[in-house]
Motif scaffolding. Structure first.
Motif, PDB file in Angstrom:
ATOM      1  N   GLY A  49      13.443   3.289   7.371  1.00 44.40           N
ATOM      2  CA  GLY A  49      12.972   4.118   9.324  1.00 44.40           C
ATOM      3  C   GLY A  49      11.676   3.635   9.493  1.00 44.40           C
ATOM      4  O   GLY A  49      11.648   4.184  10.408  1.00 44.40           O
ATOM      5  N   THR A  61      18.439   5.944  17.091  1.00 43.12           N
ATOM      6  CA  THR A  61      18.348   5.777  15.407  1.00 43.12           C
ATOM      7  C   THR A  61      16.833   5.704  15.219  1.00 43.12           C
ATOM      8  O   THR A  61      16.519   5.813  14.776  1.00 43.12           O
ATOM      9  N   LYS A  71      20.996   7.779  10.435  1.00 44.74           N
ATOM     10  CA  LYS A  71      19.615   8.524  10.215  1.00 44.74           C
ATOM     11  C   LYS A  71      19.248   8.746   9.270  1.00 44.74           C
ATOM     12  O   LYS A  71      18.104   8.790   8.480  1.00 44.74           O
ATOM     13  N   ARG A 104      18.636   6.516   6.666  1.00 44.94           N
ATOM     14  CA  ARG A 104      17.337   6.559   7.190  1.00 44.94           C
ATOM     15  C   ARG A 104      16.299   7.079   5.651  1.00 44.94           C
ATOM     16  O   ARG A 104      15.730   6.935   5.244  1.00 44.94           O
TER      17      ARG A 104
END
Length: 374
Positions: free
Chosen positions: A40, A316, A355, A358
């Protein structure tokens, strides 16, 4: 990412730093950046922070003898990597990792990294042209141009690097060029090219012989689908024909031309009859012998590069919000994001969105190891 395989393919990247001043190994910095992006991280300080928190984990895969480099060092090293070397290593690595079956669709399309422009340095936003395996949902390779209009020159460069034998390469109208078609056929692949006004004679022939009025009463091979969602109906119809008399001349211009096709999309909201602007007709040429069903599936597969790659990078991974511009950093970081996205996609033990994968990787070292070791 089997580490030994990854090292083998990425070991050829040249480290431009002076040998006596190297405190952190190039592979360690690349590994750190990829792992952080998977978890991320969006900028250099995020990458440094991730490294500080995951140093013991990182030492399982790299040396990191001198700890984690400062974010300025990470930015400087990544920005000085030769993008062409990184791209070449990436493509060779993917060729070993991914086996494409006969007839697999490879979609080629471009995406602008919108905030990579630098007004002070008079640098335009970079435009990445990517090749995407529709079946496997992974990026096979990418090259950079300085503008969308330069896709015509970037696509042959990308094709030269790829292994496309037996695959169907789909490209939108920007890539509907004879030289590109010839390049695909020469590499033993097939092309599926969208036709628009940039090929006026060819487009005029389609409009003359495949008008919407004729398509509704078409007697040849056709295929249709209907999808309903959120109060809207998408009705798609696909029509194909072998090369007939009016298209014979074009078959001499376009190498191995075998199929011409039309795709009609009708969008209807509720019970309201569709208006003219709700009906879209697109034309295609192909060197492959395609049934209407195969043609329809290939056309739909092409758009997966928009929905499955570009949308994820924008929404994302927030690629369009990135202001990283130093040296070749924007291009190299775009390539690293492709590596991270590929690894996340290949990890299939959990049925989660990118998403959430991550987030899971950021919170759970075991899961991050599972992603890295794919």
């Amino acid at each position: 990412m089997r580490i030994n395989t990854f090292v083998t393919h990425f070991a050829d990247i040249t480290d431009s730093r002076q040998l006596g001043k190297i405190e952190h190994k190039l592979f360690d910095i690349i590994l750190l950046t990829i792992s952080a992006v998977i978890s991320g991280a969006e900028g250099w300080e995020d990458i440094e922070m991730f490294g500080e928190e995951r140093l013991d984990w990182l030492k399982l895969y790299g040396d990191f003898e001198n700890g984690i480099p400062a974010h300025d060092t990470i930015a400087r090293v990544i920005s000085r990597i030769d993008p062409k070397q990184l791209q070449s290593c990436f493509i060779k690595w993917m060729q070993e990792c991914q086996q494409l079956s006969e007839g697999s669709v490879i979609a080629i399309d471009g995406k602008t990294v919108r905030r990579s422009f630098d007004k002070k340095q008079r640098k335009a936003a970079i435009h990445m042209v990517s090749a995407f395996s529709a079946a496997n949902s992974v990026v096979l390779g990418q090259v950079k141009t300085d503008a969308k209009s330069n896709e015509i020159t970037a696509i042959p460069e990308l094709l030269q690097l790829l292994e496309i034998k037996g695959c169907l390469v789909s490209i939108d109208a920007m890539g509907c060029q004879r030289d590109i078609a010839q390049k695909i056929v020469k590499k033993e692949g097939d092309y599926l090219l969208a036709v628009k006004g940039n090929q006026p004679k060819l487009h005029a022939a389609f409009e003359k012989h495949f008008p919407i009025s004729k398509l509704y009463q078409y007697q040849g091979d056709s295929f249709e689908t209907k999808e309903k969602a959120h109060g809207r109906t998408e009705h798609r119809m696909y029509f194909v024909a072998d090369i007939f008399e009016e298209f014979v001349d074009f078959s001499f211009e376009w190498p191995e031309l075998k199929t011409v096709g039309a795709a009609v999309s009708i969008r209807q909201v509720g019970d309201t009859a569709p208006k003219a602007e709700d009906i879209f007709v697109r034309y295609y040429i192909s060197s492959a012998e395609l049934s209407a069903k195969e043609f329809g599936e290939a056309v739909r597969s092409h758009w997966s590069i928009e929905n499955t790659l570009h949308w994820v990078l924008d929404v994302t991974m927030r690629e369009d919000d990135s202001r990283i511009r130093r040296g070749d950093a924007a291009e190299n970081l775009a390539g690293i994001k492709h590596i991270g996205l590929n690894l996340l996609r290949q990890e299939t033990s959990l049925k989660l969105s990118i998403k959430k994968k991550r987030l899971k990787a950021a919170l759970n070292e075991q899961y991050l190891s599972k992603v890295i070791e794919m």
